[in-house]
Write an enzyme that holds these catalytic residues in place. Structure first.
Site, mmCIF file in Angstrom:
data_model
loop_
_atom_site.group_PDB
_atom_site.id
_atom_site.type_symbol
_atom_site.label_atom_id
_atom_site.label_comp_id
_atom_site.label_asym_id
_atom_site.label_seq_id
_atom_site.Cartn_x
_atom_site.Cartn_y
_atom_site.Cartn_z
ATOM 1 N N LYS A 175 55.846 56.750 65.481
ATOM 2 C CA LYS A 175 56.103 55.358 65.141
ATOM 3 C C LYS A 175 57.747 55.097 65.216
ATOM 4 O O LYS A 175 58.410 56.342 65.109
ATOM 5 C CB LYS A 175 55.782 55.161 63.801
ATOM 6 N N HIS A 294 41.084 55.336 72.211
ATOM 7 C CA HIS A 294 41.440 54.244 70.910
ATOM 8 C C HIS A 294 40.477 52.946 70.951
ATOM 9 O O HIS A 294 40.207 52.548 72.160
ATOM 10 C CB HIS A 294 42.867 53.845 71.102
#
EC number: 4.1.1.39
Length: 477
Positions: A175, A294
């Site tokens: 992140k 994902h």
């Protein structure tokens, strides 16, 4: 028109519209081992009987159309049609029914999840006679499963490649997910891997944007992997997202990852598509790459209780299409995931044989006939206080993935990774000693804090962080 033609037309074909239930509702039908079975949650329009609604789903997802056609006489509908063979009301609902449909094996192309879904859910969901429709579960017949390669490697082969046993694996999503340069991105990966994590990860929407092109990211992440491996003596990996705008570009990225010698790549299987995913899975098996999956976009499809496709179906489809990891929710974090339902499809991902168990949302007994298993990935809003629950819920064959729960540590990325590794090792040790993680979890973490200042700092930061929202997708009571 000749007399012979007139006779055939009058006997074999009668134009007009028939009720679907006359041909497609067959409660006397006994299912075959080769059939693919589906459980649909059907909400008919007012005035539409459930038998007609269930038959309409069976018809529109197999051989039927809205009117009788003369070409029906050129084939055997009894051989190829789907059949609604059982209907039961949904407990607690006045207008919802579970309709069970059996599809003959010959309706589906071998080894094609794309074709299977195109038939079963491709058209029926827009049918006007239905207010809503949800595919709750599928029973994939062993005969059809054997036409698929499945996961590139599976759980045991992955553990052997990584030389890691007896505990869950640890990961971290880097992140901020967008905006970092490739060099700073690689630096964050290195710090997390050096601190004790097994994997770092591209987020789902990290592909090849102007601020960080894919080739630069791959190079810096590979450097982070090799540098951290040299320092720790452990095998490390980073999920390099190969998802791209075309299959050709996706494969080019996968080839480059293989040339770098990294152990694992990644794909967004719903936005990328099942055809692309299956192609990538085949490449990964042939070239020794693990494949992380994902599920970006899944909640658009599976979040609503009465319409869409349940994630347990998408999970089964992924196991057939191919993937070594898939995100599965956390039960305790920020994302949707009720415990019994989540553990139901986690077992469907990992185990070879799963019994029907409606208390966990499993409508059919499923035999995977030795198709390799998939490791579930718990990711989304989790931190060190969740470690005992995650270890108890998911067990050893899982990846516990902390993004903000690593990078948000007050001392930096590497101490955040240390805190997670210490918490995990403490939980595994306590479990192996026979302690109850569900009851003693906080005590176990507190004890570990005494000899890990990194863990103590993490516990202080996140001691009051909770996500108390009711789950939308819950079991019928």
């Amino acid at each position: 028109m000749s007399p012979q033609t007139e006779t055939k037309a009058s006997v074999g074909f009668k134009a007009g519209v028939k009720e679907y239930k006359l041909a497609y509702y067959t409660p006397e039908y006994e299912t075959k081992d080769t059939d693919i079975l589906a459980a649909f949650r059907v909400t008919p329009q007012p005035g539409v009987p459930p038998e007609e609604a269930g038959a309409a789903v069976a018809a529109e997802s197999s051989t039927g159309t809205w009117t009788t056609v003369w070409t029906d006489g050129l084939t055997s509908l009894d051989r190829y049609k789907g059949r609604c063979y059982h209907i039961e009301p949904v407990p607690g609902e006045t207008d919802q029914y579970i309709c069970y449909v059996a599809y003959p094996l010959d309706l589906f192309e071998e080894g094609s999840v794309t074709n299977m879904f195109t038939s079963i859910v491709g058209n029926a969901f827009g049918f006007k006679a239905l207010r809503a429709l949800r595919l709750e579960d599928l029973r994939i017949s062993p005969a059809y499963i054997k036409t698929f390669q499945g996961p590139p490697h599976g759980i045991q082969v992955e553990r052997d490649k990584l030389n890691k046993y007896g505990r869950p694996l640890l990961g971290c999503t880097i992140k901020p997910k967008l905006g970092l340069s490739a060099k700073n991105y690689g630096r964050a990966c290195y710090e997390c891997l050096r601190g004790g994590l097994d994997f770092t990860k591209d987020d789902e929407n990290v592909n090849s944007q102007p601020f960080m092109r894919w080739r630069d990211r791959f190079l810096f992440c590979a450097e982070a992997i090799y540098k951290s491996q040299a320092e720790t003596g452990e095998i490390k990996g980073h999920y390099l997202n190969a998802t791209a705008g075309t299959c050709e570009e996706m494969m080019k990225r996968a080839v480059f990852a293989r040339e770098l010698g990294v152990p694992i790549i990644m794909h967004d299987y719903l936005t990328g598509g099942f055809t692309a995913n299956t192609s990538l899975a085949h490449y990964c098996r042939d070239n020794g790459l693990l494949l992380h999956i994902h599920r970006a976009m899944h909640a658009v499809i599976d979040r609503q209780k009465n319409h869409g496709i349940h994630f347990r179906v998408l999970a089964k489809a992924l196991r057939m299409s191919g993937g070594d990891h898939i995100h599965s929710g956390t039960v305790v974090g920020k994302l949707e995931g009720e415990r019994d339902i989540t553990l139901g499809f986690v077992d469907l991902l990992r185990d070879d044989f799963i019994e029907k168990d409606r208390s966990r949302g499993i409508y059919f007994t499923q035999d995977w006939v030795s198709l390799p298993g998939v490791i579930p990935v718990a990711s989304g809003g989790i931190h060190v206080w969740h470690m005992p629950a995650l270890t108890e819920i998911f067990g050893d064959d899982s990846v516990l993935q902390f993004g903000g729960g690593t990078l948000g540590h007050p001392w930096g990325n590497a101490p955040g990774a240390v805190a997670n590794r210490v918490a995990l090792e403490a939980c595994v040790k306590a479990r192996n000693e026979g302690r109850d993680l569900a009851q003693e979890g906080n005590e176990i973490i507190h004890e570990a804090c005494k000899w890990s200042p990194e863990l103590a700092a993490a516990c202080e930061v996140w001691r009051e962080i909770v996500f108390n929202f009711a789950a939308v997708d819950v079991l019928d009571k």
